[in-house]
Design an enzyme around this catalytic site. Structure first.
Site: not given
Length: 402
Positions: A56, A59, A265, A134, A360
């Protein structure tokens, strides 16, 4: 002399790296790579908690111990800074969100005959992993996977892809569905029954134009500090509540008792609304380019009269100038992944005492940090935050002072 076959670190994309520079997928620090390619696991190589790992795409690093993963998050920040020749006074231990805390997600769905798949894409592929488990999604989000599978089995056309955007809001789960053809009253009624039975906060359908609201018993809001703000469909939220709290705390520590603050922002007001009441007389100017977010922030700010002053402004095309910036005691900067080069150049020419830069993307942050440091700022701290547990996605808050 170091052992060349020992895994000594995890690279940015999640591969282990030996002391002599070889990349080894699925390895952890302390593992040893034998000549025949066999991997001898070390103490920081643990059993994954999810049956879908590593297939998946949700992760990449479940095989790392908690300590090794926290070290990875911190090293991503420190490594990006070192790559730009930037020195931070402090890169503390990373804050990492716990399992099952992710409050927003975008899932894919596909009907193949009688079988319906709902889940994330596989690693490095468009192939879908049908979620039976999950360990990152908040349980209220994961609880909708099985009901969605049943809904799509009845109303999604064969081999027709769909997307599911889900977020936890104050009233429950906000759901946006794309790819469903609503071609009759029966389908509409089925969707309303689905929303009612699953106690959704809101259900919207997106047919390529603006999402259409089918169900919203009460106005949908999210809360920042003491203020509830209207939540536009698919609006940005920090990935976890606790991760958001860690970012807000780091920004709060950076700006201290500053009275005139600019939040650039600003989004829905994650920082502006959370910090507005910290200091008597504080005023917060908040600039954001997305009109729907500005309108929501304006409505929320009206509950703090004389405190928050939003402006609809594209900071890439029209960044604040040094003359405008020098009115402020502190600036909060929270740009998209690409960074804020245009605004950073203006900050470098200004005299703002302190900048709290929320990022980020450690790489674009490090590039912008180098620009600010060249102009006379000092990077006092770069605080790593791992909201996307077990992934390679890393966030941070940098504190710059003149």
């Amino acid at each position: 002399m170091s052992d060349p076959d020992l895994i000594v670190r995890i690279a940015a994309r999640g591969d282990g790296v030996t002391a002599d520079g070889r990349h080894v997928a699925g390895s952890a620090p302390g593992d040893r790579l034998l000549v025949d390619g066999t991997l001898i696991k070390g103490p920081d190589h643990v059993a994954p908690v999810c049956r879908h790992f590593p297939e998946c795409g949700g992760c990449q690093l479940q095989h790392l111990s908690d300590g090794a993963y926290a070290d990875y998050v911190r090293s991503r920040v420190a490594g990006a800074l070192a790559g730009q020749g930037v020195s931070a006074g402090d890169v503390p231990l990373a804050y990492v969100s716990p399992p099952r805390s992710r409050r927003r997600a975008s899932l894919r769905a596909l009907r193949l005959g009688k079988r319906v798949q709902v889940g994330f894409s596989a690693q490095g592929s468009h192939r879908m992993v049908d979620l039976a488990q999950c360990e990152v999604l908040e349980p209220r989000l994961f609880a909708l996977v099985a009901p969605l599978r049943s809904l799509f089995a009845r109303h999604l056309r064969d081999r027709q892809p769909a997307t599911v955007d889900m977020a936890l809001v104050d009233q429950g789960v906000d759901l946006v569905l794309s790819g469903l053809a609503v071609d009759g009253l029966a389908v509409t009624e089925a969707l309303l029954d689905f929303a009612r039975e699953n106690k959704l906060a809101r259900l919207l359908l997106d047919d390529g134009d603006a999402p259409m609201t089918l169900w919203e018993p009460d106005p949908v809001t999210v809360r920042f500090g003491e203020v509830a703000v209207g939540f536009p469909p698919r609006a940005f939220l920090q990935a976890t509540r606790d991760g958001e709290a860690a970012l807000v705390a780091a920004v709060r520590g950076a700006i201290g008792d500053a009275r005139m603050v600019a939040d650039l922002f600003a989004g829905l007001g994650t920082f502006a609304l959370s910090l507005a009441n910290d200091v008597p007389g504080r005023k917060l100017y908040a600039a954001e380019a997305a009109r729907d977010l500005v309108l929501a922030l304006q409505a929320g700010g009206n509950r703090l009269p004389g405190r928050v002053f939003p402006e609809h402004r594209d900071l890439f095309r029209r960044p604040l100038t040094p003359k405008e910036l020098d009115r402020f005691d502190a600036v909060i900067l929270d740009p998209p992944r690409a960074g804020a080069r245009e605004q950073v150049l203006q900050l470098a020419a200004a005299q703002v005492p302190v900048i709290a830069y929320v990022s980020c993307n450690p790489a674009s942050f490090a590039r912008d940090a180098a620009t600010l440091i060249e102009s006379g700022y000092v990077l006092e701290q770069a605080r790593p935050v791992g909201q996307f547990r077990w992934s390679t996605h890393v966030e941070l808050v940098g504190t710059f002072r003149r």
